[in-house]
Design an enzyme around this catalytic site. Structure first.
Site, short mmCIF file in Angstrom:
data_model
loop_
_atom_site.label_atom_id
_atom_site.label_comp_id
_atom_site.label_asym_id
_atom_site.label_seq_id
_atom_site.Cartn_x
_atom_site.Cartn_y
_atom_site.Cartn_z
N ASN A 1 5.41 4.25 9.28
CA ASN A 1 6.16 3.07 9.71
C ASN A 1 5.90 1.87 8.81
O ASN A 1 6.65 0.89 8.86
CB ASN A 1 5.81 2.69 11.15
CG ASN A 1 6.57 3.47 12.19
OD1 ASN A 1 5.97 4.06 13.09
ND2 ASN A 1 7.89 3.51 12.09
N SER A 2 4.83 1.94 8.02
CA SER A 2 4.52 0.81 7.14
C SER A 2 5.71 0.49 6.24
O SER A 2 6.25 1.37 5.54
CB SER A 2 3.30 1.12 6.27
OG SER A 2 2.12 0.99 6.99
N HIS B 1 0.82 -1.22 0.00
CA HIS B 1 0.00 0.00 0.00
C HIS B 1 0.85 1.27 0.00
O HIS B 1 0.36 2.34 -0.35
CB HIS B 1 -0.99 0.00 1.18
CG HIS B 1 -0.37 0.28 2.51
ND1 HIS B 1 -0.09 -0.71 3.44
CD2 HIS B 1 0.01 1.45 3.10
CE1 HIS B 1 0.41 -0.17 4.52
NE2 HIS B 1 0.49 1.14 4.34
N ASP C 1 0.06 -7.76 1.40
CA ASP C 1 0.39 -6.33 1.41
C ASP C 1 1.90 -6.11 1.47
O ASP C 1 2.41 -5.36 2.31
CB ASP C 1 -0.31 -5.61 2.56
CG ASP C 1 -0.29 -4.08 2.38
OD1 ASP C 1 0.07 -3.62 1.29
OD2 ASP C 1 -0.63 -3.37 3.34
#
Length: 229
Positions: A147-148, A46, A77
């Site tokens: 942080n993803s 994402h 993801d």
């Protein structure tokens, strides 16, 4: 928990990811890390989904490196990016059969769009499975938007997972709003989409989610073509 030596060891391998749309405008940011091979960066899908260009920046340099999306895994993801390596080191793989609730972990990335690497500590508070059978680690630690894509690591800096800030931050209705463009929803001249995104991007979550490193696609399957899994 003294992570000083660990941070010095890992920091040059963790990238700030900047994404740009078709019109060349800046569209967002996230985190990623070199893993498996010196020219491969792992992040969340994402973070880069729908973007036209991706640029990487590492803490020890002001230079931005162009990257190509070479694999996207919608189910987990995850995404793999390829860039021209400057002989940077890949982070070490951890032993995934030793993961237990209560173990100490660290994760380092670029929350809230900051370009300075930030490291947090915590513990794995639970190991869960969703309805499709996919395992996730719940982290008792401060996880923020941005942080993803950052690595979840042991205190020695070995990768055991990939942090996903969006997985717990958004529900079905919120995901629909998150996908809307600024200007799509307003009330008395106030852009509600812009307000919503500002609020969610600055909320500090007391718990985070990470996908186990075992789900990271093998870089050996990559070729010069974009692959979608």
């Amino acid at each position: 928990m003294n992570c000083t030596k660990t941070i010095q060891k890992i920091k040059s391998s963790i990238a700030f990811i900047a994404t740009f749309g078709v019109d060349g405008a800046y569209s967002g940011s996230g985190s990623g890390f070199i893993y498996g091979k010196e020219d491969i960066v792992v992040t969340c899908n994402h973070v880069v989904k729908g973007c036209n260009n991706v640029m990487l920046k590492f803490p020890d340099s002001e230079e931005y490196f162009p990257a190509k999306i070479v694999l996207q895994d919608e189910e987990h993801d995850l995404a793999l990016l390829k860039f021209e390596s400057k002989k940077r080191s890949a982070l070490s793989k951890g032993k995934l059969d030793n993961i237990q609730e209560g173990m100490e972990v660290i994760f380092a990335g670029y929350p809230l769009g900051w370009k300075d690497l930030t490291t947090h500590t915590g513990i794995i508070s639970a190991i869960i499975k969703d309805a499709t059978g996919i395992t996730s680690y719940l982290i008792d630690g401060t996880v923020n938007s941005g942080n993803s894509g950052c690595p979840l690591m042991t205190i020695d800096g070995e990768v055991i997972g990939v942090v996903n800030a969006k997985k717990i931050a958004s529900g079905g209705t919120l995901n629909k709003i998150d996908g809307m463009q600024t200007g799509a929803l307003s009330l008395h001249g106030v852009d509600l989409v812009e307000i919503y995104k500002a609020l969610t991007n600055n909320v500090q979550l007391g718990v985070g989610v990470a996908i186990p490193a075992s789900y990271i696609p093998d870089h050996k399957v990559l070729d010069e073509k974009t692959v979608t899994k």
